[in-house]
Design an enzyme around this catalytic site. Sequence first.
Site, short mmCIF file in Angstrom:
data_model
loop_
_atom_site.label_atom_id
_atom_site.label_comp_id
_atom_site.label_asym_id
_atom_site.label_seq_id
_atom_site.Cartn_x
_atom_site.Cartn_y
_atom_site.Cartn_z
N TYR A 1 0.83 -1.21 0.00
CA TYR A 1 0.00 0.00 0.00
C TYR A 1 0.86 1.26 0.00
CZ TYR A 1 -3.06 3.77 1.42
OH TYR A 1 -3.73 4.96 1.46
N HIS B 1 -4.21 16.22 -3.94
CA HIS B 1 -4.59 16.45 -2.55
C HIS B 1 -4.40 17.91 -2.11
CE1 HIS B 1 -4.84 12.17 -2.49
NE2 HIS B 1 -4.98 12.07 -1.18
N ASN C 1 0.73 12.13 4.83
CA ASN C 1 0.12 11.39 5.94
C ASN C 1 0.69 11.93 7.24
OD1 ASN C 1 -0.59 7.82 5.61
ND2 ASN C 1 -1.89 9.57 5.35
N TYR D 1 -17.86 33.76 44.26
CA TYR D 1 -17.05 32.67 43.71
C TYR D 1 -15.98 33.16 42.75
CZ TYR D 1 -20.49 29.17 45.32
OH TYR D 1 -21.31 28.37 46.05
N ARG E 1 -13.05 34.07 45.20
CA ARG E 1 -12.47 33.07 46.10
C ARG E 1 -12.26 31.69 45.46
NH1 ARG E 1 -17.00 30.25 49.26
NH2 ARG E 1 -18.86 31.47 48.81
N PHE F 1 -2.01 7.95 11.69
CA PHE F 1 -2.41 9.25 11.13
C PHE F 1 -3.70 9.77 11.75
CE2 PHE F 1 -3.76 5.76 8.30
CZ PHE F 1 -5.13 5.80 8.58
N GLU G 1 -12.53 5.72 4.97
CA GLU G 1 -12.08 6.47 6.14
C GLU G 1 -13.35 6.91 6.89
OE1 GLU G 1 -9.75 9.32 4.05
OE2 GLU G 1 -8.35 7.78 3.37
#
Length: 541
Positions: free
Chosen positions: A54, A84, A196, A307, A310, A356, A441
Amino acid sequence: MTALTLTPGQLTLEQLQAIHAGGVTLQLADAARGAIAASAAVVQAAAASDLPVYGVNTGFGKLANQRISTADLATLQLNLIRSHSVGVGEPLQPAVVRLMLALKAASLARGASGVRQVVVDTLLAVFNAGLVPYVPSQGSVGASGDLAPLSHMTLALLGEGEMWAGDRRVPAAHVLAEAGIPPLTLEAKEGLALINGTQTSTALALHAFLSFEPVLESALVVGALTVDAARGSDGPFDPRIHALRGQPGQIDVAQYYRALLAGSAIRASHVHMRPETDAARRSPPGGDSQPWHSQMLDGDDRVQDPYCLRCQPQVVGACLDQLRHAALVLVREANAVTDNPLVFAADGSMISGGNFHAEPVALAADAMAVAIAEVGAIAERRIAMLIDASVSRLPPFLTENAGLNSGFMIAHVTAAALASENKSLAHPASVDSLPTSANQEDHVSMATFAARRLQPMIQNVAHILGIELLAAAQGIEFLRPLASSPALEQAHALLRTRVPSIPTDRYLAPDIERATALVTGGALSAVFRALPDLPALWIPA
């Protein structure tokens, strides 16, 4: 320029701070070169074989079952980067891109990615020349790595993308040529290794973490100034209270406040001791056999502070704990190998996994978002307290002639608007997953947005603190001639060098911007850092 040796797997938070700030060059530790060469040899052997591997001789994602011929392997990697590079939106800031370059070089140099030495050398050459690739900020879902932004960064290394020349985007080939850096030519797996990974989301989260540091330190200084302006008690910062709970951030924040308030004449002027009673001696709290007392305020019937005064150690301390944990996660991620498949040169294997997936970064960024929002939320409540005369015992809206003057009435509205905006921005990004790549994915982290959305949150908090600083300083002046502590008087004086007192209504927006610059620019954090013998804000990772 300071030279910093990049030892893969051993980056520290201090080194990451230096890389983020700029002004350093990076050189690779010689010991890393052998591991890089060994992993590259494994990939080259796989590329020459007939077995499908791959990312080496197959397509990507859903196209992983498509075999690629040996003659087309270099084209495969180039096409990967081109296809990409699809990011949109505003460009990432130079400090973020610097971190991306350095983190990617450090990751590849660990020798588990199968790239040649020239790939790491090109990343470092671009970094050391001060070149900044043009990288759009939107387009990554945080798995399978930060593909789009890292592709834009890589395309610039190839001479096909763009880089910054001042404030102009120019062809990367021209910038590389001027710097004497040959454009990178990709071989098997190298494009995939470059895009990646989690380097963009990690860089964005580190950018936010480091940007928030002076803001958080300023929040401590401004919060302490408000305590004095409201003539609050320092009893809630007593170390015995916090030791009984045992939360480390809370313990440290209480110590920060004690140091900031030490020596305040305002505090000393209105404290007296409640007389001990026979009943107190007979039955003291907690079974202590010693007499006890509580602190009261002269001319003030308040038994306890609100609050927002303190509980500052409890609230800001819990935020500090979250930020410290995030720092540990991010430093680990900065040192990680997060591409795919991974190369194990010892036995020549290549294993496809999921490093990844940026879930650790997403969860850390979400925790940071909540912490950042809470620092702003309690600051907004302190402003509300200061302008409420029934609580602060100061003039209404911190102005002498209320009615004719509105004072800080609407400045507080601005702070409330910003705090409310941060509530929406603090919604966790990591719980939102949208499947991609034809459902290959099918669960993603959204880490890149989780980290990117932190910057507007930080700016909102800085503005809230700028408004609080103006209000607290005004409150202190109503108590003159009494002085606050030396540290807080220094903070007050810093403000007054830039913003005069506000006795009557005037155009306040420029004053808010100048006060906010003290918060973000480091002037107030310098007051905090000058205090001696305090525990470190960040625990070394």
